[in-house]
Write an enzyme that holds these catalytic residues in place. Structure first.
Site, PDB file in Angstrom:
ATOM      1  N   GLN A   1       0.510  -6.438  -3.194  1.00 40.81           N
ATOM      2  CA  GLN A   1       1.932  -6.594  -2.841  1.00 40.81           C
ATOM      3  C   GLN A   1       2.152  -7.347  -1.532  1.00 40.81           C
ATOM      4  O   GLN A   1       3.104  -8.110  -1.396  1.00 40.81           O
ATOM      5  CB  GLN A   1       2.625  -5.218  -2.725  1.00 40.81           C
TER       6      GLN A   1
ATOM      7  N   HIS B   1      -5.546 -12.243  12.834  1.00 41.63           N
ATOM      8  CA  HIS B   1      -4.732 -11.115  12.356  1.00 41.63           C
ATOM      9  C   HIS B   1      -3.840 -11.554  11.197  1.00 41.63           C
ATOM     10  O   HIS B   1      -3.780 -10.881  10.158  1.00 41.63           O
ATOM     11  CB  HIS B   1      -3.884 -10.568  13.509  1.00 41.63           C
TER      12      HIS B   1
ATOM     13  N   LYS C   1       4.570  16.109 -12.427  1.00 39.33           N
ATOM     14  CA  LYS C   1       4.831  14.825 -11.748  1.00 39.33           C
ATOM     15  C   LYS C   1       3.744  13.788 -12.039  1.00 39.33           C
ATOM     16  O   LYS C   1       4.008  12.627 -12.328  1.00 39.33           O
ATOM     17  CB  LYS C   1       4.912  15.062 -10.234  1.00 39.33           C
TER      18      LYS C   1
ATOM     19  N   SER D   1      -4.411  -3.865   5.035  1.00 38.17           N
ATOM     20  CA  SER D   1      -3.498  -2.956   4.328  1.00 38.17           C
ATOM     21  C   SER D   1      -4.048  -1.538   4.290  1.00 38.17           C
ATOM     22  O   SER D   1      -5.246  -1.318   4.481  1.00 38.17           O
ATOM     23  CB  SER D   1      -3.302  -3.435   2.894  1.00 38.17           C
TER      24      SER D   1
ATOM     25  N   CYS E   1       6.630  -1.125   4.111  1.00 40.36           N
ATOM     26  CA  CYS E   1       6.585   0.301   4.443  1.00 40.36           C
ATOM     27  C   CYS E   1       5.424   0.629   5.384  1.00 40.36           C
ATOM     28  O   CYS E   1       5.423   1.668   6.035  1.00 40.36           O
ATOM     29  CB  CYS E   1       6.537   1.147   3.180  1.00 40.36           C
TER      30      CYS E   1
ATOM     31  N   GLU F   1      -4.713  -4.408  -1.924  1.00 38.20           N
ATOM     32  CA  GLU F   1      -3.486  -4.259  -2.726  1.00 38.20           C
ATOM     33  C   GLU F   1      -2.753  -5.608  -2.750  1.00 38.20           C
ATOM     34  O   GLU F   1      -2.754  -6.335  -1.758  1.00 38.20           O
ATOM     35  CB  GLU F   1      -2.611  -3.113  -2.184  1.00 38.20           C
TER      36      GLU F   1
ATOM     37  N   GLY G   1       3.862  18.415 -21.396  1.00 37.66           N
ATOM     38  CA  GLY G   1       4.176  19.017 -20.099  1.00 37.66           C
ATOM     39  C   GLY G   1       5.016  18.046 -19.294  1.00 37.66           C
ATOM     40  O   GLY G   1       5.125  16.860 -19.643  1.00 37.66           O
TER      41      GLY G   1
END
Lengths: 260, 423
Positions: B115, B98, B191, B108, B49, B113, B188
């Site tokens: 992933q 690179h 989100k 990243s 992504c 991270e 509650g």
């Protein structure tokens, strides 16, 4: 012997320094080094203590007992390390072991706890069991100290990276309880044998060492009772565990200064 | 054989551009195939992504670069002009650096991270199994994976969590240790609260209750999260059972005050409880934090820790950058050494042959020379050859590590006539 003891103290000191470095930096190389140093220190101390007992027997006295206590502390930690995520606890436990071994190095040679005429098997067992009990209580107290530190950081919402590196509260509370459960029987029998010895010699009275010993026993008995029946845990239990050790150490000090 | 990469990422292109060039996993091989058809001898494509990159190798850097840009342009439905404004090109040493940085998660969006390494491995496997990669890419990418693993194990770059919900899970683990067998209640249906509850369930929380004013909404959310719906007036009872309480309601005053917590603690026999109060205004009285074994964290507390963790990652990233730069440099040197090695071997072989012939001729002229003289002549010939070769070989290796391997190899082979059959 002096040189070997000094090397042993140095090895414990280096191990403590490595654990402190691993507490300061998250890089695994530090904790790996610390674990190897711990194994080396324990192996070295096992050889020194074995040689010492073989050569001098119980004549090693206070120094020998302190050396064994320091070794046992490191050993207990290494064993528990296999089961619990407690790497950062090493800084505290090994610092305590270093102090004990250093005290041993500085202590007078000979049987400080067995002054002339009263050395007999009952007294020897009493002292041996008391030291086992106090060593395990010392471990529980080191764990409790770390509990208090971690709890304080969590309560104060500390952003320090140290918070993430110290063990979780649950494991610290569990280990502290297990320490008291393990040390209490030894300490109780030691206290009983000490009382029998005192009665035999007609010395049982409100002497400072006896009072301190009974107070420490009562603290540990109270903590155990409250933890196992009333579900006590956390900060109060940790504080009392440390208080119990202080009372037990006061007993040892009174003995050392002849205030038994 | 040199490496080239052409790509775009979160720094060079906004999401509306990145999404146009995104390549689905099933089409990675096809894009690499296009790059090969346009002039690369090897190719490998990664699309996440935050980045789309095409790596390629071949003898002609310019041609490889054009081939990769064309393949990427084709992935974006021929939007070459858009690509030109947003993409980056790296070749040779820079491409290797690179590649190493991307694999080590230093490039990243959230540094450290984990992933990206998994995504790269999967993409590389796809291209390799399709026979699209070759020795140059295989060697470089595998080394990049090894370096990434080293960075992860030897620095603390991936240790501290940086999102609010992950920080909440982390704190829960610092209080309770293992979350297996623990219970949590989500009060509650906000989100953020849902995300935190989802993370707690993923971390091992076994029992989850969802309490909300609207039972229907609680029911729907509970079904999504695999929990049980409860009415809000059951909260005092839930406080006795749950170890973790996440609050994210729109209530204007405290939903859980200090007195309620004190009462619950007596009922819980002082078992620890952790309140994650994500609501603004807050739902839990912060004074409850003063009670033994009660831990109350609001959204500012969690954000503060997340920010500090991010800062720690950045500090560790500096050490990781040094490590990656060193590894990339070493790899470039190894490649350069490999490029000039056949020439050095050929040169040494030829000079040794010449030496042997000349020594033999000289000794024939010294008819009846004693062994001492023979040895002296051989030693002198060896010394001349070694001294001469030493400078040439050093020059070749140094020049190669500076990126002049092709030029120097050609020159050496020409000057010493290494490609001629008869000498």
């Amino acid at each position: 012997m002096e040189t070997l003891l000094a090397i042993g103290v140095g090895a414990y000191g280096a191990t403590t320094a490595s654990y402190l470095a691993s507490l300061w930096s998250p890089r695994p190389a530090f904790s790996e080094t610390a674990r190897w140093l711990l194994r080396f220190s324990l192996g070295f101390w096992a050889l020194v203590l074995g040689f010492w007992i073989f050569r001098e027997g119980s004549a090693g006295g206070t120094r020998l007992l302190l050396g064994i206590s320091a070794w046992a502390l490191g050993g207990i930690y290494l064993l528990l390390l296999r089961r619990y995520p407690i790497t950062s606890l090493g800084s505290f436990v090994l610092a305590l072991a270093t102090v004990l071994s250093l005290l041993g190095l500085m202590a007078e040679r000979g049987e400080a706890f067995l002054p002339g005429g009263v050395a007999n098997w009952l007294l020897r067992i009493h002292i041996g069991l008391a030291f086992i009990g106090i060593t395990v209580f010392a471990f529980a107290s080191a764990v409790s100290l770390v509990y208090l530190l971690q709890e304080r950081m969590l309560k104060s919402k500390s952003k320090s990276p140290l918070r993430a590196r110290l063990p979780n509260l649950d494991v610290l509370d569990t280990l502290s309880l297990r320490g008291i459960v393990a040390g209490f029987p030894f300490y109780t029998v030691a206290l009983l044998l000490g009382s029998v010895q005192a009665v035999k010699q007609g010395e049982l009275s409100f002497r400072p060492a006896y009072v301190a010993a009974v107070v420490s026993w009562l603290i540990y008995a109270g903590v155990l009772q409250a933890r196992l029946t009333a579900g006590w845990r956390g900060r109060r239990a940790a504080v009392l565990t440390i208080c119990g050790l202080l009372a037990a150490l006061t007993t040892v000090l009174f003995y050392s200064f002849g205030l038994a | 054989m040199s490496l080239v990469v052409v790509g775009l990422n979160h720094r060079t292109a906004p999401v509306k551009i990145r999404e146009r060039f995104a390549i689905p996993d099933s089409a990675l091989g096809a894009t690499a195939e296009v790059a090969r058809a346009r002039g690369c001898t090897e190719s490998f494509v990664i699309s996440t992504c935050n980045r789309v990159e095409v790596y390629g190798a071949g003898p002609d850097l310019q041609r490889v670069d054009e081939a990769l840009a064309a393949a990427l342009g084709e992935a974006g439905d021929g939007r070459v002009a858009v690509l030109r404004d947003h993409c980056y090109h790296h070749s040779g040493d820079s491409a290797i650096r690179h590649l190493f940085r991307v694999a080590a998660s230093l490039d990243s969006m959230v540094v450290g991270e984990p992933q990206i390494l998994g995504q790269m491995k999967a993409a590389f496997r796809t291209c390799r199994e399709a026979g699209l990669t070759g020795p140059a890419l295989n060697r470089a990418v595998e080394r990049a994976f090894a370096v990434a693993k080293r960075v992860r194990s030897q620095t603390g770059i991936g240790r501290a969590v940086v999102s609010i919900s992950s920080v909440a899970v982390d704190l829960a683990k610092q209080i309770f240790g293992d979350l297996q067998g623990r219970g949590a209640v989500l009060v509650g249906a906000g989100k953020m609260g849902e995300l935190a509850a989802r993370n707690l369930v993923a971390a091992g929380v076994e029992e989850l209750w969802v309490a909300n004013r609207s039972h229907d909404r609680a029911q729907r959310l509970a079904e999504t999260l695999g929990g049980h719906a409860r009415d809000l007036d059951e909260l005092p009872r839930l406080l006795l059972e749950a170890d973790i309480v996440i609050t994210s309601t729109g209530a204007r005053s405290f939903l859980i005050d200090k007195r309620a917590v004190k009462k619950a603690m007596r009922g819980r026999k002082y078992r620890p409880i952790f309140f994650i109060d994500i609501a603004v205004p807050r739902n839990v009285d912060p004074a409850a934090n003063r009670i033994d074994n009660v831990f109350v964290y609001d959204v500012d507390d969690l954000t503060g820790i997340a920010d500090e963790n991010l800062a720690e990652r950045r500090r560790e990233a500096e050490a990781a950058e040094t490590m990656v730069a060193g590894e990339a440099e070493r790899f470039v040197r190894e490649l350069a050494g490999a490029a000039v090695k056949p020439t050095i071997v050929a040169l040494r072989r030829k000079v040794q042959r010449l030496k042997a012939a000349e020594v033999e001729r000289a000794l024939k002229g010294l008819d009846g020379a004693d062994p001492k003289t023979v040895k002296a002549v051989e030693r002198m010939a060896d010394a001349i050859v070694n001294k001469m070769l030493h400078d040439v070989m050093t020059g070749l290796k140094t020049g190669a590590s500076e990126g002049r391997a092709v030029e120097l190899v050609e020159l050496t082979r020409h000057l010493f006539a290494l490609d001629e059959r008869s000498e």
